[in-house]
Design a protein around this motif. Structure first.
Motif, PDB file in Angstrom:
ATOM      1  N   GLU A 126       0.824  -1.209   0.000  1.00 32.77           N
ATOM      2  CA  GLU A 126       0.000   0.000   0.000  1.00 32.77           C
ATOM      3  C   GLU A 126       0.859   1.259   0.000  1.00 32.77           C
ATOM      4  O   GLU A 126       0.544   2.239  -0.691  1.00 32.77           O
ATOM      5  N   THR A 127       1.956   1.244   0.764  1.00 30.52           N
ATOM      6  CA  THR A 127       2.857   2.403   0.811  1.00 30.52           C
ATOM      7  C   THR A 127       3.504   2.643  -0.540  1.00 30.52           C
ATOM      8  O   THR A 127       3.602   3.792  -1.000  1.00 30.52           O
ATOM      9  N   MET A 128       3.935   1.573  -1.191  1.00 30.46           N
ATOM     10  CA  MET A 128       4.561   1.725  -2.505  1.00 30.46           C
ATOM     11  C   MET A 128       3.554   2.218  -3.539  1.00 30.46           C
ATOM     12  O   MET A 128       3.882   3.010  -4.416  1.00 30.46           O
ATOM     13  N   LYS A 129       2.312   1.760  -3.393  1.00 34.46           N
ATOM     14  CA  LYS A 129       1.255   2.260  -4.284  1.00 34.46           C
ATOM     15  C   LYS A 129       1.062   3.755  -4.092  1.00 34.46           C
ATOM     16  O   LYS A 129       0.942   4.522  -5.050  1.00 34.46           O
ATOM     17  N   ASP A 130       1.065   4.192  -2.823  1.00 33.70           N
ATOM     18  CA  ASP A 130       0.896   5.612  -2.515  1.00 33.70           C
ATOM     19  C   ASP A 130       2.081   6.451  -3.011  1.00 33.70           C
ATOM     20  O   ASP A 130       1.922   7.638  -3.304  1.00 33.70           O
ATOM     21  N   HIS A 131       3.261   5.831  -3.073  1.00 33.50           N
ATOM     22  CA  HIS A 131       4.447   6.514  -3.603  1.00 33.50           C
ATOM     23  C   HIS A 131       4.463   6.495  -5.137  1.00 33.50           C
ATOM     24  O   HIS A 131       5.411   6.956  -5.747  1.00 33.50           O
ATOM     25  N   ARG A 132       3.436   5.905  -5.709  1.00 35.22           N
ATOM     26  CA  ARG A 132       3.223   5.883  -7.158  1.00 35.22           C
ATOM     27  C   ARG A 132       4.402   5.247  -7.908  1.00 35.22           C
ATOM     28  O   ARG A 132       4.922   5.801  -8.870  1.00 35.22           O
ATOM     29  N   VAL A 133       4.797   4.066  -7.427  1.00 35.82           N
ATOM     30  CA  VAL A 133       5.802   3.325  -8.189  1.00 35.82           C
ATOM     31  C   VAL A 133       5.207   2.976  -9.548  1.00 35.82           C
ATOM     32  O   VAL A 133       3.989   2.830  -9.696  1.00 35.82           O
ATOM     33  N   ASP A 134       6.071   2.844 -10.550  1.00 32.81           N
ATOM     34  CA  ASP A 134       5.584   2.532 -11.895  1.00 32.81           C
ATOM     35  C   ASP A 134       5.130   1.082 -12.010  1.00 32.81           C
ATOM     36  O   ASP A 134       4.204   0.768 -12.762  1.00 32.81           O
TER      37      ASP A 134
END
Length: 343
Positions: free
Chosen positions: A113-121
């Motif tokens: 969820e955190t990586m999604k929020d950081h908008r990883v490609d």
């Protein structure tokens, strides 16, 4: 005072051409003639021009950031996978954001969820041994974040993944032991919910049957892959009235704990009981009594290929979205038995 950075506008003014022409020339676009490209690139070098990556990334709607989630970086197997991922990503100017689940489903979900929020490609994921709920992976799908799973694969439909072909490695291991005269072969498997454990068990039973050995349910035990679990699984095998004469372990760490427990029981390693493990990690080279053989799963190549798949998905997302039935990349690399002790 710090001097102002050269921009595309500065180059365009000096050469009396448009900004778009400069931009295309700097990216070697086919629509720009060779002479113009050379003029633009030469002046850019003279003026120490550096591209504005933030602006480029915004225009391309990319951050050039890949999320990687795995159980633990401390295991050589997973660190080798990360090396493969990083080498391919680096050559394509991508940076990694790394998270360790420590085999905790809740922690894994939070990292995703955190990586999604950081908008990883995009993301590369090896699930924890305790993960049974896949809602956080479905969330990535809904947010159109491409994912490639590696090594530990969730039991989901329509996913991209790469892993080692465990059944063929298990077949090689059993055949090797049978040729050495072993008939009482046991398996210390991993958690029952892991697809990798199920594949090992299937390969184990099929290989025994092909060698005309009836599978003995007492010879299949399970570990949660902790040291305590490995020791308990080994103890249950050593406590049998008819001890196995060979043990195949889920991985090298399970084998290491099993061998230590067997030594405490005065078992002569690779004589009274022979050991074979999965993964073929370097720790085996530093053991007093290493497994007789280990099954190489080529982790670096898994990392390389998983990243190549993900980058291809990122470079052509529109093509995949337009397809009525998208093509899913499901790749199994052949495993290989590496013999350490031939006697």
């Amino acid at each position: 005072m710090e001097s102002r950075k050269t921009t595309i506008v500065d180059i365009a003014k000096q050469l009396n051409i448009s900004k778009s022409t400069v931009s295309r020339a700097l990216s070697n676009h086919a629509s720009i003639g060779l002479r113009t490209k050379m003029r633009v690139q030469q002046l850019a070098a003279e003026l120490n021009y550096e591209p504005d990556l933030t602006a480029i990334n915004f225009k391309q709607r990319k951050k050039f950031l890949l999320g990687v989630v795995l159980p633990s970086i401390s295991h050589e197997f997973f660190s080798s996978i990360v090396s493969g991922i990083e080498d391919v990503a680096y050559n394509k100017n991508y940076t990694l954001l790394l998270g360790q689940s420590r085999d905790d489903e809740g922690r894994e979900k939070r990292i995703v969820e955190t990586m999604k929020d950081h908008r990883v490609d995009g993301m590369l994921i090896s699930i924890s041994k305790n993960t049974t709920n896949y809602d956080h992976f479905e969330m990535l799908r809904k947010n159109k974040i491409p994912v490639v799973f590696f090594d530990r694969i969730p039991n989901m439909n329509n996913i991209h993944y790469i892993a080692s072909q465990l059944e063929s490695g298990m077949r090689e291991a059993v055949n090797f032991l049978v040729r050495k005269g072993h008939k009482h072969i046991a398996l210390i498997n991993g958690p029952t919910n892991l697809p990798a454990s199920k594949e090992r068990l299937q390969g184990f039973e099929n290989a025994l049957k092909k060698n005309r050995i009836k599978p003995n349910p007492d010879y299949v035990v399970y570990s949660d892959l902790t040291q305590e679990g490995n020791i308990a699984a080994t103890h249950s095998l050593l406590s049998l009235k008819r001890r196995p004469d060979a043990i195949i372990a889920f991985n090298d760490y399970v084998a290491m704990d099993a061998i230590q427990q067997a030594k405490k029981a005065k078992v002569k390693i690779n004589k009274d009981i022979c050991f074979i493990s999965f993964a073929n990690e370097a720790i085996c080279n530093y053991m007093d009594h290493p497994p007789m053989a280990s099954i190489e799963q080529f982790p670096y190549q898994q990392g390389e290929k998983a990243t190549e798949i993900l980058l291809n998905l990122l470079e052509s997302p529109a093509a995949e979205a337009d397809e009525q039935e998208p093509t899913y990349h499901n790749i199994l690399l052949p495993s290989q038995l590496v013999v350490r002790i031939s006697k």
